[in-house]
Motif scaffolding. Sequence first.
Motif, mmCIF file in Angstrom:
data_model
loop_
_atom_site.group_PDB
_atom_site.id
_atom_site.type_symbol
_atom_site.label_atom_id
_atom_site.label_comp_id
_atom_site.label_asym_id
_atom_site.label_seq_id
_atom_site.Cartn_x
_atom_site.Cartn_y
_atom_site.Cartn_z
ATOM 1 N N UNK A 124 47.587 1.309 19.691
ATOM 2 C CA UNK A 124 48.481 0.646 20.639
ATOM 3 C C UNK A 124 49.912 1.114 20.442
ATOM 4 N N UNK A 125 50.359 1.162 19.190
ATOM 5 C CA UNK A 125 51.750 1.524 18.942
ATOM 6 C C UNK A 125 51.994 3.009 19.107
ATOM 7 N N UNK A 126 50.954 3.818 18.896
ATOM 8 C CA UNK A 126 51.116 5.251 19.111
ATOM 9 C C UNK A 126 51.251 5.531 20.602
ATOM 10 N N UNK A 127 50.743 4.604 21.438
ATOM 11 C CA UNK A 127 50.998 4.727 22.860
ATOM 12 C C UNK A 127 49.798 5.081 23.695
ATOM 13 N N UNK A 128 48.592 4.684 23.267
ATOM 14 C CA UNK A 128 47.456 4.897 24.154
ATOM 15 C C UNK A 128 47.587 3.910 25.311
ATOM 16 N N UNK A 129 47.271 4.379 26.507
ATOM 17 C CA UNK A 129 47.519 3.569 27.690
ATOM 18 C C UNK A 129 46.478 2.479 27.839
ATOM 19 N N UNK A 130 46.904 1.339 28.394
ATOM 20 C CA UNK A 130 45.964 0.273 28.704
ATOM 21 C C UNK A 130 45.333 0.554 30.062
ATOM 22 N N UNK A 131 44.160 -0.036 30.271
ATOM 23 C CA UNK A 131 43.424 0.135 31.522
ATOM 24 C C UNK A 131 44.251 -0.426 32.669
ATOM 25 N N UNK A 132 44.077 0.146 33.883
ATOM 26 C CA UNK A 132 44.901 -0.295 35.013
ATOM 27 C C UNK A 132 44.584 -1.727 35.419
ATOM 28 N N UNK A 133 43.395 -2.260 35.050
ATOM 29 C CA UNK A 133 43.055 -3.627 35.406
ATOM 30 C C UNK A 133 43.586 -4.663 34.442
ATOM 31 N N UNK A 134 44.356 -4.229 33.433
ATOM 32 C CA UNK A 134 44.892 -5.187 32.465
ATOM 33 C C UNK A 134 45.845 -6.142 33.169
ATOM 34 N N UNK A 135 45.636 -7.473 32.959
ATOM 35 C CA UNK A 135 46.407 -8.432 33.737
ATOM 36 C C UNK A 135 47.681 -8.871 33.040
ATOM 37 N N UNK A 136 47.793 -8.666 31.738
ATOM 38 C CA UNK A 136 48.892 -9.295 31.034
ATOM 39 C C UNK A 136 49.148 -8.556 29.724
ATOM 40 N N UNK A 137 50.398 -8.422 29.331
ATOM 41 C CA UNK A 137 50.702 -7.825 28.028
ATOM 42 C C UNK A 137 51.920 -8.529 27.455
ATOM 43 N N UNK A 138 51.673 -9.447 26.529
ATOM 44 C CA UNK A 138 52.790 -10.191 25.957
ATOM 45 C C UNK A 138 53.344 -9.522 24.705
ATOM 46 N N UNK A 139 52.714 -8.420 24.285
ATOM 47 C CA UNK A 139 53.177 -7.778 23.047
ATOM 48 C C UNK A 139 54.310 -6.791 23.330
ATOM 49 N N UNK A 140 54.132 -6.003 24.400
ATOM 50 C CA UNK A 140 55.067 -4.908 24.670
ATOM 51 C C UNK A 140 56.535 -5.322 24.665
#
Lengths: 134, 89, 157
Positions: free
Chosen positions: A88-104
């Motif tokens: 995640x921190x190295x920067x692999x992309x999340x799927x386009x259907x991801x609804x929420x990201x509270x970490x970024x």
Amino acid sequence: MIEVIKGTLLLSGAVFMLLAAVGVLRLPDLLTRMHATTKAAALGVSLVMVAVALHFAEVAVVARAFGVIVFILMTAPVAAHVIGRAGYFVGSRLWSGTVKDELRPNYDPLTHELKSGLETEANARRRPREDDPD
Amino acid sequence: MDAVIKLSLALMGLALCLAFVRLIKGPSLPDRVVALELFSTLIVGIIGVISIHTDVASFLDVTIVMALMAFLAAIGFARFLERGGPRDD
Amino acid sequence: MIGAAWNLLLTLAWVVLTGDFSGLNLLAGLVFGYLALALIQSQVPGLAGYAQRVPRLLLFVGFFIKELVTANLRVAFDIVTPPWHMRPGVIAMPLTAKTDFEITFVANLISLTPGTLSLDVSDDRRVLYIHAMFLDDEESLRDGLAEMERRALALFR
């Protein structure tokens, strides 16, 4: 009787492992793939090891099979956590259907600092811990 | 019983092939690490089935070592990916 | 912890004295050791609460196995059916666990149960970031996680 139970355990363990592999192949991004490997594969190995314990039915073998199960259940989540975090921190992309990201928004890639988003009033009364560096 | 063992070995072999496809396709290094992790878990399962098939309980020691090595490899890969950044945990 | 050590010692004594090293006898030794400790626990301060903690631990193991299996079936169903039903996302969960050991235990449990994977804990250890696979109903997911954390912490406190 015991043969039937053993066979069922072996087959369901193998099916769960196959599902994990299908999941790793089909799922769209790194984090969802980790869901498949940690859970399905750990459950599959546990079922196979229960079958092994039933097959031999000696104290030494049962203890070792139980040890393998406990070891897998303890290490699979830790391994998933370190790899998932690194990916995640190295920067692999999340799927386009991801609804929420509270970490970024709470993560600072330069200092590697990860805030909790709760510190506004907590910082005011935060006392230094004993193991804080000076 | 023999057929069940053969069938589960076949299923696990198929699973190994699928994981191998993911290992080749990637696309990024963490994905390959996940595939390798799955490899080691599958091999632990296969050794368990083979120890039933051959009636040799000593194979279980191999599974313990295998699981331990896989765990250490995962930790090592994760450290490598983060390049030993300032996070010290 | 000290209770578990005494229980094992009593089991060992039972097995040696009866001279029967089978698995069934080992189990009998464990049960008798537990009963003896439950009888004397009100007299020995170091053992306080041991008799209550063991059934709680067994209940928790049962609960955990149930969760592990349902989690797997749900993820498995989504893997084998072609359209994606999942709605993945990263959520922040406030922690009530305080020490390192408690946080590790809770994070590991979360990684092994329904469609959730713990990613990281914030630097001040107050929030756990979780990757969830089914965010259709965020409230009930958060309630389930809090319930599991409460049950896990009840084992140590």
